[in-house]
Design a protein around this motif. Structure first.
Motif, PDB file in Angstrom:
ATOM      1  N   VAL A   1       3.021  -3.796   7.990  1.00 39.82           N
ATOM      2  CA  VAL A   1       3.788  -2.912   8.882  1.00 39.82           C
ATOM      3  C   VAL A   1       2.868  -2.038   9.719  1.00 39.82           C
ATOM      4  CG1 VAL A   1       5.674  -2.857   7.200  1.00 39.82           C
ATOM      5  CG2 VAL A   1       4.071  -0.948   7.289  1.00 39.82           C
ATOM      6  N   LEU A   2       1.592  -1.961   9.341  1.00 43.75           N
ATOM      7  CA  LEU A   2       0.637  -1.129  10.090  1.00 43.75           C
ATOM      8  C   LEU A   2      -0.002  -1.940  11.206  1.00 43.75           C
ATOM      9  CD1 LEU A   2      -1.032   0.716   7.080  1.00 43.75           C
ATOM     10  CD2 LEU A   2       0.747   1.563   8.606  1.00 43.75           C
TER      11      LEU A   2
ATOM     12  N   VAL B   1       0.848  -1.196   0.000  1.00 46.51           N
ATOM     13  CA  VAL B   1       0.000   0.000   0.000  1.00 46.51           C
ATOM     14  C   VAL B   1       0.881   1.242   0.000  1.00 46.51           C
ATOM     15  CG1 VAL B   1      -1.873  -1.188   1.202  1.00 46.51           C
ATOM     16  CG2 VAL B   1      -0.136   0.035   2.534  1.00 46.51           C
ATOM     17  N   VAL B   2       0.277   2.372  -0.338  1.00 50.06           N
ATOM     18  CA  VAL B   2       0.985   3.656  -0.312  1.00 50.06           C
ATOM     19  C   VAL B   2       0.738   4.310   1.040  1.00 50.06           C
ATOM     20  CG1 VAL B   2       1.291   5.915  -1.401  1.00 50.06           C
ATOM     21  CG2 VAL B   2       0.665   3.930  -2.798  1.00 50.06           C
ATOM     22  N   LEU B   3       1.819   4.656   1.735  1.00 46.19           N
ATOM     23  CA  LEU B   3       1.719   5.279   3.051  1.00 46.19           C
ATOM     24  C   LEU B   3       2.117   6.743   2.972  1.00 46.19           C
ATOM     25  CD1 LEU B   3       3.252   2.540   5.380  1.00 46.19           C
ATOM     26  CD2 LEU B   3       0.867   2.907   4.750  1.00 46.19           C
ATOM     27  N   ALA B   4       1.429   7.562   3.751  1.00 40.07           N
ATOM     28  CA  ALA B   4       1.693   8.999   3.811  1.00 40.07           C
ATOM     29  C   ALA B   4       1.663   9.446   5.264  1.00 40.07           C
ATOM     30  CB  ALA B   4       0.644   9.764   3.000  1.00 40.07           C
TER      31      ALA B   4
ATOM     32  N   GLY C   1      -4.909   1.375  -8.427  1.00 39.73           N
ATOM     33  CA  GLY C   1      -4.019   0.229  -8.603  1.00 39.73           C
ATOM     34  C   GLY C   1      -3.464  -0.363  -7.331  1.00 39.73           C
ATOM     35  N   PHE C   2      -3.835   0.188  -6.187  1.00 41.68           N
ATOM     36  CA  PHE C   2      -3.393  -0.346  -4.896  1.00 41.68           C
ATOM     37  C   PHE C   2      -4.602  -0.858  -4.118  1.00 41.68           C
ATOM     38  CE2 PHE C   2       0.320   2.172  -5.896  1.00 41.68           C
ATOM     39  CZ  PHE C   2       1.365   1.439  -5.343  1.00 41.68           C
ATOM     40  N   PRO C   3      -4.393  -1.860  -3.241  1.00 41.00           N
ATOM     41  CA  PRO C   3      -3.114  -2.504  -2.923  1.00 41.00           C
ATOM     42  C   PRO C   3      -2.639  -3.441  -4.037  1.00 41.00           C
ATOM     43  CG  PRO C   3      -4.882  -3.616  -1.768  1.00 41.00           C
ATOM     44  CD  PRO C   3      -5.500  -2.407  -2.434  1.00 41.00           C
TER      45      PRO C   3
ATOM     46  N   ARG D   1      -0.834   7.099   7.416  1.00 40.29           N
ATOM     47  CA  ARG D   1      -2.138   6.797   6.837  1.00 40.29           C
ATOM     48  C   ARG D   1      -1.926   6.078   5.510  1.00 40.29           C
ATOM     49  NH1 ARG D   1      -6.356  10.360   8.107  1.00 40.29           N
ATOM     50  NH2 ARG D   1      -7.565   9.261   6.510  1.00 40.29           N
ATOM     51  N   GLU D   2      -2.818   5.141   5.220  1.00 39.26           N
ATOM     52  CA  GLU D   2      -2.805   4.450   3.934  1.00 39.26           C
ATOM     53  C   GLU D   2      -3.621   5.266   2.932  1.00 39.26           C
ATOM     54  OE1 GLU D   2      -4.807   0.446   1.978  1.00 39.26           O
ATOM     55  OE2 GLU D   2      -4.059   0.352   4.043  1.00 39.26           O
TER      56      GLU D   2
END
Length: 317
Positions: free
Chosen positions: A247-248, A169-172, A263-265, A257-258
């Motif tokens: 990892v979350l 996933v993309v994390l911010a 296109g994710f996950p 935050r995810e």
């Protein structure tokens, strides 16, 4: 000459060949560096040849040392096999299991190891948590029974069994303006700096494939070799990152935050791997069975169509 060699010395020298450091090998063997050095010196004198040399601060094995290291591994492995045979004859559920895993796997696999150790309280469970390059080197040296990793090695004769999903996933950082956005297009990521895993990492490879497939080239702010360090960098606002959702874990996602990105996950698979000619002990086979019996975690609503970064059929559910 060989009659003077002891099994203890061979075990110590195998550790020296593995670590190429007197200090680290002594610590692994739970002896003082001076006692360790004496044993290695006695082994060398008993064999009549120098087994290692020091060049600057680096230690190197001599030709004789490499031969002794290979023989040490053979002897110790044969003794391990003897222990397996005796355990099987006596029906014992005790002995050792050696497992090496990719760093990200620790977020979920340690629970399974705990379950296993409670079921087999007499097991001597040795665990190494390393990066991909290190785990491949451990496989080449046949140091462990089983290996938990995301991407099976190429060019090695191994047995591979997928056993769980590993969604990327993309994390911010929690305060990032994209946190409240939905269906973020891939093109939007091009305006964000990214923190990437080291080259060769399966996560890094999947991330770069995603960028290539969507024809985007986000800037790379930094490259780090640890999920924990990347999480801290993201939480500090240094950039976005693609990491495993594992990892979350509860209590470990503070400041993160995810993002809901097109296109994710990306669904990858966890795999348990062992060398094809490796003779597994009863306990190692039991742990392998435990892993293979794990059902992949259920995807959250709306994730059923998530793309996969791995070839091959999906896991049965």
């Amino acid at each position: 000459m060989l009659r003077q060699v002891t099994l203890h010395q061979l075990r110590l020298f195998a550790g020296l060949a593995r670590h190429m450091s007197m200090t680290r090998a002594a610590a692994e063997a739970h002896v003082t560096p001076s006692a360790f050095s004496i044993q290695i010196k006695q082994l060398s004198e008993g064999l009549g040849q120098p087994l290692h040399e020091q060049v600057g601060k680096r230690l190197f094995l001599t030709e004789a040392g490499r031969a002794v290291a290979a023989a040490s591994r053979d002897v110790l492995e044969r003794l391990d096999h003897l222990g397996m045979e005796l355990a099987e004859m006596q029906g014992l559920k005790r002995g050792g299991v050696r497992v090496a895993m990719i760093t990200t796997a620790k977020y979920f696999a340690t629970r399974l190891i705990g379950d296993f150790c409670r079921a087999y309280p007499d097991v001597d469970f040795a665990l190494e948590v390393v990066n991909r390059e290190q785990i491949l080197e451990r496989m080449r040296q046949n140091l462990d029974d089983l290996y938990i990793m995301g991407q099976a090695p190429e060019g090695m004769d191994v047995v591979v069994a997928p056993f769980a999903d590993n969604p990327l996933v993309v994390l911010a950082p929690a305060e990032h303006p994209l946190c409240e956005a939905r269906a973020i297009p891939a093109s939007r990521l091009e305006r964000e700096p990214f923190i990437l895993r080291e080259p060769g990492s399966g996560t890094r490879q999947a991330t770069e494939r995603y960028f290539a497939e969507h024809a985007i080239r986000p800037s790379t702010r930094m490259t780090l070799g640890s999920d924990e360090t990347i999480k801290q960098a993201v939480a500090a606002g240094l950039g976005l990152a693609v990491l495993s959702r594992h990892v979350l874990t509860p209590g470990a996602a503070e400041g993160l935050r995810e993002l809901d990105v097109e296109g994710f996950p990306i669904l990858r698979r966890w795999r348990v791997v062992h060398l094809a000619d490796k003779r597994l002990s009863p306990l190692a086979r039991a742990f392998l069975t435990l892993l293979k019996e794990q059902r992949p975690p259920r995807s959250a609503p709306g994730e059923a169509a998530a793309p996969t970064a791995d070839a091959g059929p999906p896991l049965a559910r």
